[in-house]
Design a protein around this motif. Structure first.
Motif, PDB file in Angstrom:
ATOM      1  N   ASN A   8       0.820  -1.211   0.000  1.00  0.00           N
ATOM      2  CA  ASN A   8       0.000   0.000   0.000  1.00  0.00           C
ATOM      3  C   ASN A   8       0.857   1.267   0.000  1.00  0.00           C
ATOM      4  O   ASN A   8       0.577   2.214  -0.747  1.00  0.00           O
ATOM      5  CB  ASN A   8      -0.934   0.003   1.209  1.00  0.00           C
ATOM      6  CG  ASN A   8      -2.148  -0.886   1.010  1.00  0.00           C
ATOM      7  OD1 ASN A   8      -3.113  -0.506   0.350  1.00  0.00           O
ATOM      8  ND2 ASN A   8      -2.103  -2.080   1.558  1.00  0.00           N
ATOM      9  N   ILE A   9       1.884   1.299   0.824  1.00  0.00           N
ATOM     10  CA  ILE A   9       2.741   2.483   0.890  1.00  0.00           C
ATOM     11  C   ILE A   9       3.550   2.636  -0.395  1.00  0.00           C
ATOM     12  O   ILE A   9       3.682   3.738  -0.949  1.00  0.00           O
ATOM     13  CB  ILE A   9       3.660   2.413   2.119  1.00  0.00           C
ATOM     14  CG1 ILE A   9       2.825   2.307   3.401  1.00  0.00           C
ATOM     15  CG2 ILE A   9       4.546   3.645   2.179  1.00  0.00           C
ATOM     16  CD1 ILE A   9       1.868   3.451   3.619  1.00  0.00           C
ATOM     17  N   THR A  10       4.093   1.530  -0.908  1.00  0.00           N
ATOM     18  CA  THR A  10       4.895   1.590  -2.129  1.00  0.00           C
ATOM     19  C   THR A  10       4.057   2.013  -3.329  1.00  0.00           C
ATOM     20  O   THR A  10       4.492   2.841  -4.142  1.00  0.00           O
ATOM     21  CB  THR A  10       5.544   0.223  -2.402  1.00  0.00           C
ATOM     22  OG1 THR A  10       6.339  -0.157  -1.280  1.00  0.00           O
ATOM     23  CG2 THR A  10       6.418   0.274  -3.645  1.00  0.00           C
ATOM     24  N   ALA A  11       2.850   1.464  -3.456  1.00  0.00           N
ATOM     25  CA  ALA A  11       1.995   1.806  -4.594  1.00  0.00           C
ATOM     26  C   ALA A  11       1.640   3.287  -4.584  1.00  0.00           C
ATOM     27  O   ALA A  11       1.657   3.948  -5.637  1.00  0.00           O
ATOM     28  CB  ALA A  11       0.729   0.950  -4.563  1.00  0.00           C
ATOM     29  N   ILE A  59      -3.391  14.220  -0.571  1.00  0.00           N
ATOM     30  CA  ILE A  59      -4.335  14.158   0.553  1.00  0.00           C
ATOM     31  C   ILE A  59      -4.770  12.718   0.799  1.00  0.00           C
ATOM     32  O   ILE A  59      -4.875  12.262   1.958  1.00  0.00           O
ATOM     33  CB  ILE A  59      -5.549  15.062   0.267  1.00  0.00           C
ATOM     34  CG1 ILE A  59      -5.097  16.521   0.143  1.00  0.00           C
ATOM     35  CG2 ILE A  59      -6.594  14.919   1.374  1.00  0.00           C
ATOM     36  CD1 ILE A  59      -6.211  17.465  -0.277  1.00  0.00           C
ATOM     37  N   LEU A  60      -5.016  11.983  -0.294  1.00  0.00           N
ATOM     38  CA  LEU A  60      -5.397  10.576  -0.154  1.00  0.00           C
ATOM     39  C   LEU A  60      -4.274   9.764   0.481  1.00  0.00           C
ATOM     40  O   LEU A  60      -4.530   8.892   1.326  1.00  0.00           O
ATOM     41  CB  LEU A  60      -5.744  10.007  -1.534  1.00  0.00           C
ATOM     42  CG  LEU A  60      -6.097   8.510  -1.578  1.00  0.00           C
ATOM     43  CD1 LEU A  60      -7.347   8.221  -0.741  1.00  0.00           C
ATOM     44  CD2 LEU A  60      -6.302   8.047  -3.011  1.00  0.00           C
ATOM     45  N   GLU A  61      -3.031  10.046   0.106  1.00  0.00           N
ATOM     46  CA  GLU A  61      -1.904   9.309   0.662  1.00  0.00           C
ATOM     47  C   GLU A  61      -1.719   9.597   2.150  1.00  0.00           C
ATOM     48  O   GLU A  61      -1.279   8.726   2.903  1.00  0.00           O
ATOM     49  CB  GLU A  61      -0.624   9.648  -0.100  1.00  0.00           C
ATOM     50  CG  GLU A  61      -0.478   8.896  -1.399  1.00  0.00           C
ATOM     51  CD  GLU A  61      -0.519   7.397  -1.204  1.00  0.00           C
ATOM     52  OE1 GLU A  61       0.283   6.868  -0.421  1.00  0.00           O
ATOM     53  OE2 GLU A  61      -1.375   6.755  -1.818  1.00  0.00           O
ATOM     54  N   ILE A  62      -2.031  10.809   2.568  1.00  0.00           N
ATOM     55  CA  ILE A  62      -1.980  11.110   4.007  1.00  0.00           C
ATOM     56  C   ILE A  62      -2.987  10.243   4.756  1.00  0.00           C
ATOM     57  O   ILE A  62      -2.686   9.674   5.820  1.00  0.00           O
ATOM     58  CB  ILE A  62      -2.249  12.609   4.243  1.00  0.00           C
ATOM     59  CG1 ILE A  62      -1.106  13.448   3.671  1.00  0.00           C
ATOM     60  CG2 ILE A  62      -2.410  12.894   5.738  1.00  0.00           C
ATOM     61  CD1 ILE A  62      -1.353  14.941   3.742  1.00  0.00           C
ATOM     62  N   ALA A  63      -4.187  10.122   4.172  1.00  0.00           N
ATOM     63  CA  ALA A  63      -5.202   9.261   4.790  1.00  0.00           C
ATOM     64  C   ALA A  63      -4.772   7.804   4.764  1.00  0.00           C
ATOM     65  O   ALA A  63      -4.953   7.074   5.751  1.00  0.00           O
ATOM     66  CB  ALA A  63      -6.535   9.440   4.052  1.00  0.00           C
TER      67      ALA A  63
END
Length: 226
Positions: A163-166, A201-205
């Protein structure tokens, strides 16, 4: 932007020495503390969030399971701050490394399983063979349940890493497209930049949600063994 798509996932070095340990130890320094009797608004909000998260995760546990509350709260804070730190430009995200995520998942999973075998040996062994299983299927089900138990820490680590890498790869690609389009078409650049802002913003969530999911699954494994 980095020329190599995977350059941001390479462990950084300082004068030839690995700097990953220093980066891993850096997020706890960002958490404010107070020595005064009356806390400010930031400390009060932080304590409220910690109590809310701890209460939600520990609500299903018994007394023995609640002894893990400090470790689980520390885990979710560490993963969340590390994920958020990796969103800064030219930074490194330790949670994109499968080795580090396995180093977190395996000891926590093993501790929960060992506790289950020590305190609830019958219930722990009962998970390997559901009630009412036909006799010819017993060996196959025992093997399947054993594999599913052993694969739990790998699933924890791979889920967080993927999830983090993608998300980082997608941000890298859209950022490169924004930079390339800036000299070609300004309206298209503004549209892509808007998409990049929304994705950030989505990645922060996602960074916060993945920290919660990782810790919640560890909490569920603990609940099954206490």
């Amino acid at each position: 932007m980095n020329e190599n798509l995977f350059a941001s996932f390479i462990a950084p070095t300082i004068l030839g020495l690995p700097a990953a340990v220093l980066i891993i130890l850096f997020p706890p320094l960002l958490i404010p503390t107070s020595k005064y009797l009356i806390n400010n608004r930031l400390i009060t909000t932080q304590q409220w969030l910690i109590k809310l998260t701890s209460k939600q995760m520990m609500a299903m546990h018994n007394t023995k399971g609640r002894t893990w509350s400090l470790m689980l709260v520390s885990l979710i804070i560490f993963i969340a701050t590390t994920n958020l730190l990796g969103l800064l430009p030219h930074s490194f995200t330790p949670t994109t490394q499968l080795s580090m995520n396995l180093a977190m998942a395996i000891p926590l999973w093993a501790g929960a399983v060992i506790m289950g075998f020590r305190s609830k040996i019958k219930n722990a062994l009962a998970h390997f063979l559901p009630q009412g299983t036909p006799t010819p299927l017993i060996p196959m089900l025992v093997i399947i349940e054993t594999i599913s138990l052993l694969i739990q820490p790998m699933a924890l680590a791979v889920r967080l890493t993927a999830n983090i890498t993608a998300g980082h790869l997608l941000m890298h690609l859209i950022g490169s497209a924004t930079l390339a389009m800036s000299t070609i078409n300004l309206p298209s650049t503004l549209i892509i930049f808007t998409i990049l802002t929304l994705l950030t913003i989505l990645e922060i969530a996602v960074a916060l949600i993945q920290a919660y999911v990782f810790t919640l699954l560890v909490s569920l494994y603990l609940h099954d063994n206490t």
